[in-house]
Design an enzyme around this catalytic site. Structure first.
Site, PDB file in Angstrom:
ATOM      1  CG  HIS A   1       5.736   3.875   2.787  1.00 56.03           C
ATOM      2  ND1 HIS A   1       5.928   3.446   1.494  1.00 56.03           N
ATOM      3  CD2 HIS A   1       6.132   5.175   2.810  1.00 56.03           C
ATOM      4  CE1 HIS A   1       6.399   4.432   0.771  1.00 56.03           C
ATOM      5  NE2 HIS A   1       6.541   5.490   1.540  1.00 56.03           N
TER       6      HIS A   1
ATOM      7  N   GLY B   1       1.396  10.981   3.302  1.00 52.64           N
ATOM      8  CA  GLY B   1       1.778  10.804   4.689  1.00 52.64           C
ATOM      9  C   GLY B   1       0.537  10.658   5.549  1.00 52.64           C
TER      10      GLY B   1
ATOM     11  CG  ASP C   1      -2.950   5.531   8.247  1.00 52.00           C
ATOM     12  OD1 ASP C   1      -2.991   4.417   7.668  1.00 52.00           O
ATOM     13  OD2 ASP C   1      -2.780   6.604   7.636  1.00 52.00           O
TER      14      ASP C   1
ATOM     15  CD  GLU D   1       9.696   8.287   2.246  1.00 51.28           C
ATOM     16  OE1 GLU D   1       8.861   7.438   1.888  1.00 51.28           O
ATOM     17  OE2 GLU D   1       9.409   9.253   2.964  1.00 51.28           O
TER      18      GLU D   1
ATOM     19  NE  ARG E   1      -1.283 -15.300 -14.946  1.00 53.74           N
ATOM     20  CZ  ARG E   1      -2.588 -15.526 -14.742  1.00 53.74           C
ATOM     21  NH1 ARG E   1      -2.972 -16.672 -14.181  1.00 53.74           N
ATOM     22  NH2 ARG E   1      -3.481 -14.640 -15.106  1.00 53.74           N
TER      23      ARG E   1
ATOM     24  CG  HIS F   1      -0.991   5.192   4.397  1.00 51.34           C
ATOM     25  ND1 HIS F   1      -1.455   6.199   5.215  1.00 51.34           N
ATOM     26  CD2 HIS F   1      -0.159   5.778   3.503  1.00 51.34           C
ATOM     27  CE1 HIS F   1      -0.923   7.352   4.830  1.00 51.34           C
ATOM     28  NE2 HIS F   1      -0.134   7.126   3.793  1.00 51.34           N
TER      29      HIS F   1
ATOM     30  CG  ASP G   1       4.785   8.336   5.718  1.00 46.29           C
ATOM     31  OD1 ASP G   1       5.690   9.196   5.674  1.00 46.29           O
ATOM     32  OD2 ASP G   1       4.182   7.939   4.702  1.00 46.29           O
TER      33      ASP G   1
END
Length: 671
Positions: A507, A597, A538, A423, A518, A541, A562
């Site tokens: 994520h 995270g 969780d 990542e 639009r 997020h 994460d």
């Protein structure tokens, strides 16, 4: 011009095994290379012709989706089916006439395909005992004979439906006062509704599969209840009669197949046991001293048995699960967990986005991967990807070397580290989230150098960066899953990345442009086109409402944690790569308040999904099966014979009671 042979246009070969409990499909290319498997609900013809074709179609579609192949036209496929109910020639003719468009079709009884598979086309006999029953033999002369298979309730002796019918006869007499009650009778009565009126309603709706759902109760009580034992002894006598009628010489090998094969083996006479063999593809079902069994490579291993509501690819069954490193057998029948109080047994969790846990971070290198994997195992994660951060090159190299070492030398009681989720650093500096600003564009040469340090399974990229679209195609061609994430890209950028081979989104909703009517943004591209995407459930997020939107739009939405070093630890300061993060009240944030995270574990992710209204089976798939499918891992994330014995046992409140990784129980202390 001569007409073209339609068989020359066949690209795929479909094999189908369908019965009263479920349907299994295997797909191969025309040359014979197997590429995918799929499962669905029952396709026995007694359930109806349309229902059977629907189940077959669902299993085929799931298999192609698992392989990442767009569903081809049916005219490019040849299909061979072994289905329950084909003995009824009228049903068989109706089924063949309803062919939805396959180029070639071969239909046989499930007994025929079981016989052929059990002895690899050589002379031998089988008694297949599942929801129904049938016995067949292939004689040395080439003659094939069949015994039984008359259907329920008139026939199908010794089957799950037959056993369930006798169990119902027993409780009818108990309720009437003609026989004494017992723990066995009370459990049967409870399973059928708890009182006379409810049982009458149960009987009015019951199918053979419904009756068969009572068989695990009979098996469970056979050692302590004389009535249950008598039912199984009678079933054993019926199996013996079928076997003897097939082969009066008593010389041919006999395979007992189906979910009840192992159970009823104990009730067979000695002369039949002497010539019984285990069907190929299953481990030997004979027990030696001290209940030892043998690995395929010849090393001894202890067999473990657990009982409960077992979530299989075909749905819930209730009974016994036997395993050592891999799953040996499931002796169970279809069941509704809502009508009993047994534990749940579900596949071990698969987490494809793990930064840390137990006070350690993947970027720290050293023994951090092992500590993290052990911490997550206590919460049911049995497989994971070690996930890196955007960082200076030397930090990434050090982290990957440690992950590569951890992959090569797994620690008992720890989650299996499948490889790396890279990542960063190939992300957009405009959407860093909690990543430090070491973002850069990628080159194939650099990715290959990093891939030499540890198995590279998944890479997050921002597709709008220069050169990244072509890189996405190159990585996908190399078998590496590419996800879109930490991106300022537009809807069109997302669609282009998917067309170039990107397979999912990192994520979802976080660190990407949101949906506007639009300007649909990257979120819009995911909701409109994605088959797979990861999401952090969780409830910090992503809002629960947004999670429900994604669940409706993305068929194989799967969950990740994460998780950071703060997972499983008290409030305080922890490292996330080179940055200090703060854990407080269940969240992890940078000093400026940015989410950094999570402290989520997969068992809590499962409970959160159920709290949003998902049934347990659907929630389980989203924390295990779909992630495994996404990586092409067919031996994890599901409970089926031959798969790794990666299991989670839950109580009725969905709290973890036990975790098994490759058959070994994990230490849950301090979980």
């Amino acid at each position: 011009m001569a007409a073209q042979d339609p068989h020359s246009m066949i690209d795929y070969l479909i094999g189908v095994d369908g019965g009263g409990t479920g349907t299994r499909v295997r797909i191969a290319r025309a040359g014979g290379q197997e590429i995918a498997q799929g499962q669905s609900g029952p396709s026995g013809l007694a359930h109806g012709i349309a229902h059977a074709w629907q189940a077959v179609g669902d299993a085929v579609a799931k298999a192609f989706a698992t392989a990442g192949i767009e569903h081809p036209p049916l005219a490019s496929m040849a299909i061979g089916l072994g289905l329950a109910g084909v003995h009824n020639k009228e049903w068989a003719a109706q089924f063949e006439a309803a062919n939805p468009g396959y180029a070639a079709l071969r239909l046989e009884t499930d007994g025929f395909t079981t016989l052929f598979g059990a002895h690899q086309g050589r002379p031998g006999a089988i008694v297949a005992i599942g929801t129904g029953s049938v016995a067949q033999v292939l004689l040395p002369s080439g003659e094939q004979r069949e015994v039984g298979g008359w259907g329920f309730p008139a026939g199908d002796e010794a089957s799950g439906g037959w056993i369930g019918l006798r169990a119902i006869n027993h409780i009818e007499q108990v309720i009437d006062g003609r026989k004494s009650t017992s723990a066995f009778a009370r459990e049967l009565i409870e399973a059928c509704g708890g009182h006379r009126d409810a049982i009458q309603s149960w009987l009015a709706k019951a199918s053979q599969t419904t009756y068969a759902s009572l068989a695990p109760i009979v098996v469970a009580h056979a050692a302590s209840d004389t009535t249950a034992d008598a039912i199984l002894r009678e079933a054993g006598r019926e199996v013996a009669l079928m076997a003897r009628a097939l082969d009066q010489s008593g010389t041919l090998p006999l395979a007992l197949c189906g979910g009840l094969g192992n159970v009823l083996r104990a009730y067979l006479p000695a002369e039949l046991l002497e010539r019984s063999v285990a069907p190929p593809g299953r481990r030997s079902q004979r027990r030696a001293a001290h209940d030892r069994t043998i690995h395929s490579e010849g090393a001894p291993a202890m067999t473990t048995s657990i009982n409960g509501n077992i979530l299989t690819p075909e749905g819930w069954v209730r009974g016994e699960l036997r395993f050592h490193q891999r799953i040996d057998a499931i002796q169970a029948f279809a069941a509704d967990p809502a009508v009993n109080s047994d534990d749940y047994i579900i596949p071990g969790f698969v987490d494809l986005h793990v930064h840390g846990a137990g006070g350690r971070d993947i970027m720290q290198g050293g023994d951090a991967p092992q500590v993290i994997a052990k911490t997550h195992a206590k919460h049911g994660t049995t497989s994971m990807l070690a996930t890196t951060m955007t960082a200076p090159p030397e930090d990434i190299v050090a982290a990957l070397k440690a992950v590569g070492e951890a992959c090569a030398r797994p620690v008992p009681g720890s989650a299996r580290i499948l490889g790396v989720h890279l990542e960063g650093p190939y992300i957009n500096e405009g959407k860093l989230g909690a990543q430090p600003n070491y973002a850069k564009s990628a080159t194939l040469e650099e990715v290959n150098e990093l891939g030499a340090l540890a198995p590279m399974r998944l890479i997050t990229v921002a597709p709008e960066l220069e050169g990244h679209l072509e890189l996405v195609r190159q990585l996908a061609d190399a078998g590496i899953r590419v996800q879109i994430g930490h991106t300022t890209g537009s809807y069109d950028d997302g669609v282009a990345a998917l067309e170039h081979g990107a397979a999912g989104f990192t994520h979802l909703f976080n660190a990407m442009n949101g949906l506007h009517h639009r300007e649909p943004g990257m979120v819009g591209a995911a909701l409109a086109h994605a088959q797979y995407a990861e999401l952090i459930p969780d409830l910090l997020h992503v809002h629960p409402g947004a999670i429900k939107v994604a669940l409706r739009a993305i068929p194989h939405l799967y969950c990740v944690t994460d998780s950071t070093a703060a997972t499983g630890m008290p409030d305080g300061e922890y490292m996330l790569g080179r940055q200090v993060v703060h854990k407080c009240l269940g969240g992890v944030r940078l000093p400026d308040g940015t989410l950094a995270g999570s402290t989520l574990t997969m068992d809590q992710a499962l409970r959160n999904l159920v709290s949003l209204g998902l049934d347990l089976a659907d929630a389980s798939r989203r924390v295990s099966t779909y992630a495994a499918d996404y990586l092409g891992e067919t031996q994890i994330g599901r409970i089926a014979p031959g798969c790794f014995a990666d299991l989670v046992v839950l109580d009725r409140n969905l709290n973890i009671k036990a975790v098994y990784i490759e058959g070994e129980a994990c230490d849950l202390n301090d979980a």
